[in-house]
Design a protein around this motif. Structure first.
Motif, short mmCIF file in Angstrom:
data_model
loop_
_atom_site.label_atom_id
_atom_site.label_comp_id
_atom_site.label_asym_id
_atom_site.label_seq_id
_atom_site.Cartn_x
_atom_site.Cartn_y
_atom_site.Cartn_z
N PHE A 44 0.82 -1.05 -0.05
CA PHE A 44 -0.01 0.03 0.10
C PHE A 44 0.97 1.28 -0.05
CE2 PHE A 44 -3.04 2.96 2.19
CZ PHE A 44 -3.75 3.39 1.38
N ALA A 45 2.03 1.29 0.84
CA ALA A 45 2.76 2.41 0.99
C ALA A 45 3.37 2.70 -0.49
CB ALA A 45 4.00 2.19 1.89
N ARG A 46 3.69 1.44 -1.33
CA ARG A 46 4.44 1.78 -2.56
C ARG A 46 3.34 2.17 -3.42
NH1 ARG A 46 6.61 -3.52 -1.08
NH2 ARG A 46 8.84 -3.11 -1.00
N SER A 47 2.09 1.74 -3.36
CA SER A 47 1.26 2.27 -4.46
C SER A 47 0.86 3.81 -4.11
CB SER A 47 0.09 1.38 -4.47
OG SER A 47 -0.74 1.63 -3.10
N LEU A 48 0.92 4.05 -3.08
CA LEU A 48 0.62 5.60 -2.55
C LEU A 48 1.84 6.36 -2.95
CD1 LEU A 48 -0.56 5.51 1.08
CD2 LEU A 48 -2.00 5.98 -0.98
N VAL A 49 2.92 5.93 -3.08
CA VAL A 49 4.34 6.94 -3.44
C VAL A 49 4.33 6.84 -5.03
CG1 VAL A 49 6.65 7.12 -3.42
CG2 VAL A 49 5.44 6.32 -1.26
N LYS A 50 4.27 5.75 -5.55
CA LYS A 50 4.22 5.76 -6.80
C LYS A 50 3.17 6.41 -7.61
CE LYS A 50 4.12 2.39 -10.67
NZ LYS A 50 4.14 0.92 -11.10
N GLY A 51 2.00 6.10 -7.18
CA GLY A 51 0.73 6.95 -7.86
C GLY A 51 0.87 8.43 -7.70
N THR A 52 1.12 8.81 -6.27
CA THR A 52 1.27 10.65 -5.98
C THR A 52 2.28 10.88 -7.01
OG1 THR A 52 0.78 10.03 -3.56
CG2 THR A 52 1.63 12.09 -4.29
N LEU A 53 3.36 10.39 -6.95
CA LEU A 53 4.60 11.02 -7.91
C LEU A 53 4.16 10.76 -9.39
CD1 LEU A 53 7.71 9.45 -6.04
CD2 LEU A 53 6.86 11.73 -5.84
N ALA A 54 3.35 9.83 -9.70
CA ALA A 54 3.01 9.85 -11.13
C ALA A 54 2.03 11.21 -11.35
CB ALA A 54 2.53 8.32 -11.41
N LYS A 55 1.24 11.35 -10.74
CA LYS A 55 -0.01 12.60 -10.67
C LYS A 55 0.59 13.58 -10.05
CE LYS A 55 -2.97 9.64 -12.76
NZ LYS A 55 -3.59 10.14 -14.02
N ILE A 56 2.10 13.89 -9.78
CA ILE A 56 2.25 15.20 -8.85
C ILE A 56 1.86 16.45 -9.50
CG2 ILE A 56 4.39 15.40 -9.65
CD1 ILE A 56 4.93 15.63 -6.34
N ARG A 57 1.92 16.51 -11.01
CA ARG A 57 1.98 18.01 -11.64
C ARG A 57 0.18 18.08 -11.66
NH1 ARG A 57 6.32 16.73 -15.10
NH2 ARG A 57 7.77 18.49 -15.09
N GLU A 58 -0.65 17.20 -11.93
CA GLU A 58 -1.98 17.25 -11.82
C GLU A 58 -2.49 17.54 -10.37
OE1 GLU A 58 -3.46 13.58 -13.29
OE2 GLU A 58 -1.98 13.86 -15.16
N ILE A 59 -1.86 16.82 -9.31
CA ILE A 59 -2.26 17.06 -8.01
C ILE A 59 -1.67 18.50 -7.64
CG2 ILE A 59 -1.45 16.48 -5.60
CD1 ILE A 59 -1.64 13.44 -6.92
N ASP A 60 -0.49 18.95 -7.93
CA ASP A 60 -0.20 20.43 -7.66
C ASP A 60 -1.03 21.32 -8.38
OD1 ASP A 60 1.81 19.41 -6.05
OD2 ASP A 60 3.50 20.00 -7.19
N ASP A 61 -1.46 21.08 -9.52
CA ASP A 61 -2.44 22.10 -10.14
C ASP A 61 -3.83 22.27 -9.07
OD1 ASP A 61 -0.66 22.68 -12.17
OD2 ASP A 61 -1.72 21.17 -13.49
N TYR A 62 -4.32 21.04 -8.77
CA TYR A 62 -5.40 21.39 -7.98
C TYR A 62 -5.12 21.98 -6.56
CZ TYR A 62 -8.42 17.96 -10.27
OH TYR A 62 -9.07 17.21 -11.09
N ILE A 63 -3.83 21.71 -6.12
CA ILE A 63 -3.53 22.46 -4.68
C ILE A 63 -3.46 23.92 -5.08
CG2 ILE A 63 -1.64 22.74 -2.82
CD1 ILE A 63 -1.14 19.73 -3.25
N LYS A 64 -2.87 24.31 -6.20
CA LYS A 64 -2.60 25.93 -6.50
C LYS A 64 -4.12 26.47 -6.61
CE LYS A 64 1.74 24.87 -8.90
NZ LYS A 64 2.24 24.84 -10.39
N ARG A 65 -4.95 25.65 -7.30
CA ARG A 65 -6.20 26.24 -7.52
C ARG A 65 -7.08 26.49 -6.03
NH1 ARG A 65 -7.75 22.98 -12.71
NH2 ARG A 65 -7.30 21.55 -10.91
N TYR A 66 -7.05 25.69 -5.49
CA TYR A 66 -7.83 25.76 -4.33
C TYR A 66 -7.09 26.33 -2.92
CZ TYR A 66 -11.30 23.08 -6.55
OH TYR A 66 -12.29 22.49 -7.63
N SER A 67 -5.99 26.31 -2.97
CA SER A 67 -5.18 26.99 -1.81
C SER A 67 -5.25 28.33 -2.00
CB SER A 67 -4.08 26.38 -1.48
OG SER A 67 -3.19 26.45 -2.60
#
Length: 138
Positions: A44-67
Motif C-alpha cells: 500500500f505504501a508503494r502504491s501511494l508513493v508511486k501513484g502520487t509521484l506519477a500524478k504530482i503535476r495534476e495534484i499540484d495544479d489542484y492545490i494551486k487552484r484551491y489553496s
C-alpha cells in the motif's frame, strides 16, 4: 495491514523526495526495512508513493487552484506533501472513500505538522471533494 502506517511511510518518502530530492524507491525501501511492516502495508505504501509521484503535476495544479492566498512553495513542506498524498487517494486511488482520505490526511497533519495545519488541510481537501469528480482506477 496498517493503512495508517503505510500513509505515514509514504508521507515520509514524499517529503524526502520533495525537500532533498531523494530517490523515492531507495527512500521507501530504507523506511520499510527500518520499520519492518507487513507485505500488505508495504504494498500500500508503494502504491501511494508511486501513484502520487506519477500524478504530482495534476495534484499540484489542484492545490494551486484551491489553496487561495497560499503559493505552493510558501506552504510548509509537510503540509504540501500531506495534501499531495490525500489528493492522490481522493482523486485517483479510487479504493479509499473520500471522507476516509480526508480524515487520514488530517490525522497525518496532527502527527507531523502544526496545530493550524489540520484546518488548512481539511478545508482544501473538503472543498476539492465537493467540487471535483473522482476518477477511480485512473
Amino acid at each position: 495491514m496498517s493503512r495508517r502506517r503505510a500513509r505515514e511511510l509514504a508521507l515520509q518518502v514524499l517529503f524526502q523526495v520533495d525537500v532533498v530530492r531523494a530517490n523515492p524507491e531507495r527512500a521507501l525501501e530504507y523506511l520499510l526495512a527500518e520499520h519492518q511492516v507487513s507485505d500488505e502495508t508495504a504494498a500500500f505504501a508503494r502504491s501511494l508513493v508511486k501513484g502520487t509521484l506519477a500524478k504530482i503535476r495534476e495534484i499540484d495544479d489542484y492545490i494551486k487552484r484551491y489553496s487561495i492566498e497560499w503559493d505552493l512553495p510558501r506552504m510548509a513542506n509537510v503540509d504540501r506533501n500531506i495534501l499531495r498524498l490525500g489528493l492522490f487517494e481522493m482523486l485517483y486511488y479510487g479504493k479509499t472513500p473520500l471522507n476516509v482520505a480526508i480524515d487520514e490526511a488530517v490525522e497525518l497533519a496532527k502527527t507531523f505538522s502544526e496545530e493550524n495545519s489540520c484546518r488548512f488541510i481539511n478545508g482544501i481537501l473538503g472543498r476539492i471533494a465537493r467540487e471535483v469528480p473522482r476518477n477511480p482506477g485512473d
